[in-house]
Each structure stands twice: as structure tokens, then as C-alpha cells.
Write a protein that holds these residues in place. Sequence first.
Motif, PDB file in Angstrom:
ATOM      1  N   ASP A 173       0.875  -1.179   0.000  1.00  0.00           N
ATOM      2  CA  ASP A 173       0.000   0.000   0.000  1.00  0.00           C
ATOM      3  C   ASP A 173       0.908   1.224   0.000  1.00  0.00           C
ATOM      4  OD1 ASP A 173      -2.241   1.579   0.110  1.00  0.00           O
ATOM      5  OD2 ASP A 173      -2.758   1.125   2.189  1.00  0.00           O
ATOM      6  N   LEU A 174       0.320   2.395  -0.140  1.00  0.00           N
ATOM      7  CA  LEU A 174       1.080   3.630   0.030  1.00  0.00           C
ATOM      8  C   LEU A 174       1.262   3.895   1.521  1.00  0.00           C
ATOM      9  CD1 LEU A 174      -1.008   5.816  -2.435  1.00  0.00           C
ATOM     10  CD2 LEU A 174       1.325   5.000  -2.832  1.00  0.00           C
ATOM     11  N   VAL A 175       2.302   4.646   1.864  1.00  0.00           N
ATOM     12  CA  VAL A 175       2.388   5.182   3.223  1.00  0.00           C
ATOM     13  C   VAL A 175       1.893   6.622   3.152  1.00  0.00           C
ATOM     14  CG1 VAL A 175       3.869   5.733   5.181  1.00  0.00           C
ATOM     15  CG2 VAL A 175       4.456   3.811   3.710  1.00  0.00           C
ATOM     16  N   ALA A 176       0.942   6.944   3.993  1.00  0.00           N
ATOM     17  CA  ALA A 176       0.484   8.330   4.096  1.00  0.00           C
ATOM     18  C   ALA A 176       1.027   8.881   5.410  1.00  0.00           C
ATOM     19  CB  ALA A 176      -1.037   8.374   4.089  1.00  0.00           C
ATOM     20  N   SER A 177       1.379  10.147   5.404  1.00  0.00           N
ATOM     21  CA  SER A 177       1.996  10.683   6.616  1.00  0.00           C
ATOM     22  C   SER A 177       1.425  12.043   6.989  1.00  0.00           C
ATOM     23  CB  SER A 177       3.506  10.784   6.399  1.00  0.00           C
ATOM     24  OG  SER A 177       4.139  11.252   7.558  1.00  0.00           O
ATOM     25  N   CYS A 178       1.286  12.264   8.282  1.00  0.00           N
ATOM     26  CA  CYS A 178       0.778  13.538   8.788  1.00  0.00           C
ATOM     27  C   CYS A 178       1.159  13.638  10.265  1.00  0.00           C
ATOM     28  CB  CYS A 178      -0.751  13.566   8.640  1.00  0.00           C
ATOM     29  SG  CYS A 178      -1.512  15.107   9.179  1.00  0.00           S
ATOM     30  N   ALA A 179       1.342  14.855  10.750  1.00  0.00           N
ATOM     31  CA  ALA A 179       1.700  15.035  12.165  1.00  0.00           C
ATOM     32  C   ALA A 179       0.518  15.596  12.946  1.00  0.00           C
ATOM     33  CB  ALA A 179       2.882  15.976  12.283  1.00  0.00           C
ATOM     34  N   ALA A 180       0.544  15.348  14.255  1.00  0.00           N
ATOM     35  CA  ALA A 180      -0.339  16.067  15.174  1.00  0.00           C
ATOM     36  C   ALA A 180       0.577  16.654  16.250  1.00  0.00           C
ATOM     37  CB  ALA A 180      -1.359  15.123  15.780  1.00  0.00           C
ATOM     38  N   GLY A 181       0.023  17.446  17.118  1.00  0.00           N
ATOM     39  CA  GLY A 181       0.860  18.017  18.170  1.00  0.00           C
ATOM     40  C   GLY A 181       0.021  18.782  19.157  1.00  0.00           C
ATOM     41  N   LYS A 182       0.718  19.508  20.021  1.00  0.00           N
ATOM     42  CA  LYS A 182      -0.002  20.292  21.036  1.00  0.00           C
ATOM     43  C   LYS A 182       0.493  21.730  20.994  1.00  0.00           C
ATOM     44  CE  LYS A 182       0.691  19.790  25.615  1.00  0.00           C
ATOM     45  NZ  LYS A 182       0.595  19.309  27.008  1.00  0.00           N
ATOM     46  N   LYS A 218      -6.784  11.449   4.921  1.00  0.00           N
ATOM     47  CA  LYS A 218      -7.039  12.504   3.923  1.00  0.00           C
ATOM     48  C   LYS A 218      -5.865  12.583   2.939  1.00  0.00           C
ATOM     49  CE  LYS A 218      -9.874  15.210   7.089  1.00  0.00           C
ATOM     50  NZ  LYS A 218      -9.822  16.269   8.100  1.00  0.00           N
ATOM     51  N   VAL A 219      -4.662  12.476   3.467  1.00  0.00           N
ATOM     52  CA  VAL A 219      -3.464  12.507   2.602  1.00  0.00           C
ATOM     53  C   VAL A 219      -3.519  11.361   1.593  1.00  0.00           C
ATOM     54  CG1 VAL A 219      -0.941  12.183   2.621  1.00  0.00           C
ATOM     55  CG2 VAL A 219      -2.026  13.664   4.322  1.00  0.00           C
ATOM     56  N   TYR A 220      -3.937  10.202   2.071  1.00  0.00           N
ATOM     57  CA  TYR A 220      -4.030   8.998   1.235  1.00  0.00           C
ATOM     58  C   TYR A 220      -4.934   9.234   0.028  1.00  0.00           C
ATOM     59  CZ  TYR A 220      -4.713   3.906   0.492  1.00  0.00           C
ATOM     60  OH  TYR A 220      -4.765   2.636  -0.014  1.00  0.00           O
ATOM     61  N   GLU A 221      -6.063   9.906   0.272  1.00  0.00           N
ATOM     62  CA  GLU A 221      -6.988  10.211  -0.834  1.00  0.00           C
ATOM     63  C   GLU A 221      -6.292  11.071  -1.885  1.00  0.00           C
ATOM     64  OE1 GLU A 221      -9.893   8.846  -1.365  1.00  0.00           O
ATOM     65  OE2 GLU A 221      -9.426   7.705   0.446  1.00  0.00           O
ATOM     66  N   TYR A 266       1.470   6.098   8.231  1.00  0.00           N
ATOM     67  CA  TYR A 266       0.368   5.158   8.415  1.00  0.00           C
ATOM     68  C   TYR A 266       0.100   4.422   7.111  1.00  0.00           C
ATOM     69  CZ  TYR A 266      -4.519   3.879   9.604  1.00  0.00           C
ATOM     70  OH  TYR A 266      -5.690   3.228   9.848  1.00  0.00           O
ATOM     71  N   VAL A 267      -0.209   3.130   7.217  1.00  0.00           N
ATOM     72  CA  VAL A 267      -0.538   2.330   6.036  1.00  0.00           C
ATOM     73  C   VAL A 267      -2.038   2.041   6.101  1.00  0.00           C
ATOM     74  CG1 VAL A 267       0.012   0.217   4.750  1.00  0.00           C
ATOM     75  CG2 VAL A 267       1.741   1.261   6.231  1.00  0.00           C
ATOM     76  N   PRO A 268      -2.853   2.797   5.362  1.00  0.00           N
ATOM     77  CA  PRO A 268      -4.310   2.682   5.543  1.00  0.00           C
ATOM     78  C   PRO A 268      -4.853   1.270   5.334  1.00  0.00           C
ATOM     79  CG  PRO A 268      -3.783   4.660   4.336  1.00  0.00           C
ATOM     80  CD  PRO A 268      -2.506   3.890   4.457  1.00  0.00           C
ATOM     81  N   ARG A 269      -4.336   0.532   4.353  1.00  0.00           N
ATOM     82  CA  ARG A 269      -4.911  -0.781   4.051  1.00  0.00           C
ATOM     83  C   ARG A 269      -4.724  -1.769   5.200  1.00  0.00           C
ATOM     84  NH1 ARG A 269      -3.598  -2.853  -1.799  1.00  0.00           N
ATOM     85  NH2 ARG A 269      -4.930  -1.091  -2.300  1.00  0.00           N
ATOM     86  N   THR A 270      -3.583  -1.685   5.898  1.00  0.00           N
ATOM     87  CA  THR A 270      -3.316  -2.655   6.963  1.00  0.00           C
ATOM     88  C   THR A 270      -3.520  -2.057   8.353  1.00  0.00           C
ATOM     89  OG1 THR A 270      -0.991  -2.018   7.039  1.00  0.00           O
ATOM     90  CG2 THR A 270      -1.573  -3.823   5.542  1.00  0.00           C
ATOM     91  N   GLY A 271      -3.629  -0.736   8.425  1.00  0.00           N
ATOM     92  CA  GLY A 271      -3.764  -0.078   9.727  1.00  0.00           C
ATOM     93  C   GLY A 271      -2.452   0.000  10.495  1.00  0.00           C
TER      94      GLY A 271
END
Length: 259
Positions: free
Chosen positions: A157-166, A225-228, A191-196
Motif C-alpha cells: 500500500d502507500l504510506v500516508a503521513s501527517c503530524a499532530a501536536g499540542k 485525507k493525505v491517502y486520498e 500510516y498504512v491505511p490498508r493494513t492499519g
Amino acid sequence: MGGTPTDLKLIDENGRRLDGRLPDEMRPLKIEAGVLSRADGSAYVEWGLNKVMAAVYGPRECHPRHLQNPERALVQCNYNMASFSVDDRKRPGPDRRSHEISKIISEALTHVVFTEYFPRTSIDVYIEVLQANAGTRCAGLTAASVALADAGVPMRDLVASCAAGKVADTVVVDLAKEEDNFGQADIPLGYVPRTGEIVLLQMDGDLTSDQFNKGISMAMEGCKKVYEVQRDALKRRYEVRSAGTELEVLGAAPAKEGM
Ligand code: ADP
């Protein structure tokens, strides 16, 4: 991460961030696949003020030979920030940070590539950050996996990536530069959406376990969202490729005189 200058309000009274986003809103993201004609695969990503190019070569014979793995391919990533990518000129060349980012992106991509199909080879991934505004490792990993797919490298699958923070005690997604500089925490995620599966996870700063869990789920939503956007870029690329034979035929026609 660091102390906020007293006059900088990272979250205002309406709960909006410096650039007007709500905590769960991401910066605009654009992805274009197949932008370079010399590489086997490529992708260009604009994510907020980040501009990142990724190029892939291979699978090809791995050099130096002592690095070859007789059972699988090596995914070797090289992350570089251009000297003009930040406000003050960045000293060109590799440094500790770029080595670290290259390593974690290589590891993340190794999880999704069917490396066992290509023993003794190397798949080389080059990430060039042309303009940086925080989140470049996520933008780089996102671009690299589209470039791998564009190169036709078989992947789970693709790897999609995004950060969160405080920031200002609020958990937010996709930190921009001031939030990264003056916020309290940053959690980039791959994150790999297909496998979680989570194939990249780092954390910088302090979070309670509740905030951490909230951050992870916000970053995962961001990744989806990045994956889309990644998939749309590859679909567009496929359509152009399918039409490409016709375009090439047209391109082969002799140029009209006087043009
Ligand atoms: P990421 O870009 O993945 O968020 P960091 O948290 O290390 O990685 O960096 C945050 C931001 O800080 C970068 O996106 C960039 O805008 C800026 N930055 C990083 N390294 C440098 C540097 N050497 N000089 C100037 N700015 C830098």
C-alpha cells in the motif's frame, strides 16, 4: 518546541490557529505524480508552504556490493533540505537531522515495498525539500511513496503521513512553522491505511496519555485525507499515461516549418 513569545497567540478566543485553521484542519495539500522525466518515478508535493520533490531510481544493482542483501532489496532514502528552503540560508549537505529523517523514511518505506521480489538490488529514493515550513518529513514520506508507486515498485500500500501536536494546551493536526517552534509537542506519523499499521512514529515534547491518544487519532485521520490525495495523483498520472501513446505519436510528427 520552546517558549512562546508573550505576544504570540497560537490559539485565539474563537479556537482558531494563527493561520485561521481549527484544531482538526489541515493545510492545503496538492500532489502531482510523474513530474520528472529522468527518474523512474517521481512526485511533487505542496503542503501549506512546504514544497517537496521526490525521485525514485530502481530496483537496480546495489552498490557498493557489500551492502547487497541476497534475499531482498534495500530501500535507501536520502532527505535533503535545499540551502534556500528556509529563512536563513541552510548550510548545504547532510547533517544529523537529515541522516535521522533519511533513516526513518527508509524504514517506513521498507515496510510496504515487496523487497523480497528484488534480491541484491537497491531502490533509491531522493527527497529534496525546496521550501520548508514544518512537517517536511511527513511531506517527504508522502511524496516518496507516490514516487515509488509511479516507478512501478510493487508495494502492499502507500504510506500516508501527517503530524499532530499540542499548541497552547490544545491538540491540533498538521503543525505549521510557528506551531512547531513555539508549541508544546509534535508527533509525526506514517500510516498504512490498508493494513492499519503505523510505520513511522516520533514524539517531541510533553503530552499526557490522553493527549497522546487524541494526537495519534487526529494524525491518523490526517493520514487518511493525505491517502486520498495520493491516490488521486496516481489516478491522474495513470490517465495521462494511458493517453500518452497518442501524445507520443503526435509528438513524433515533424515540426511545422517556421514555428
Ligand atoms: P519537520 O520539517 O519534519 O517538521 P523539524 O521539526 O526538525 O522537521 O523542523 C521543523 C521546521 O524547522 C522545518 O520544516 C523547517 O521549516 C525548520 N528547519 C529545520 N531545520 C532547519 C535549519 N537547519 N535551518 C532553518 N530552519 C530549519
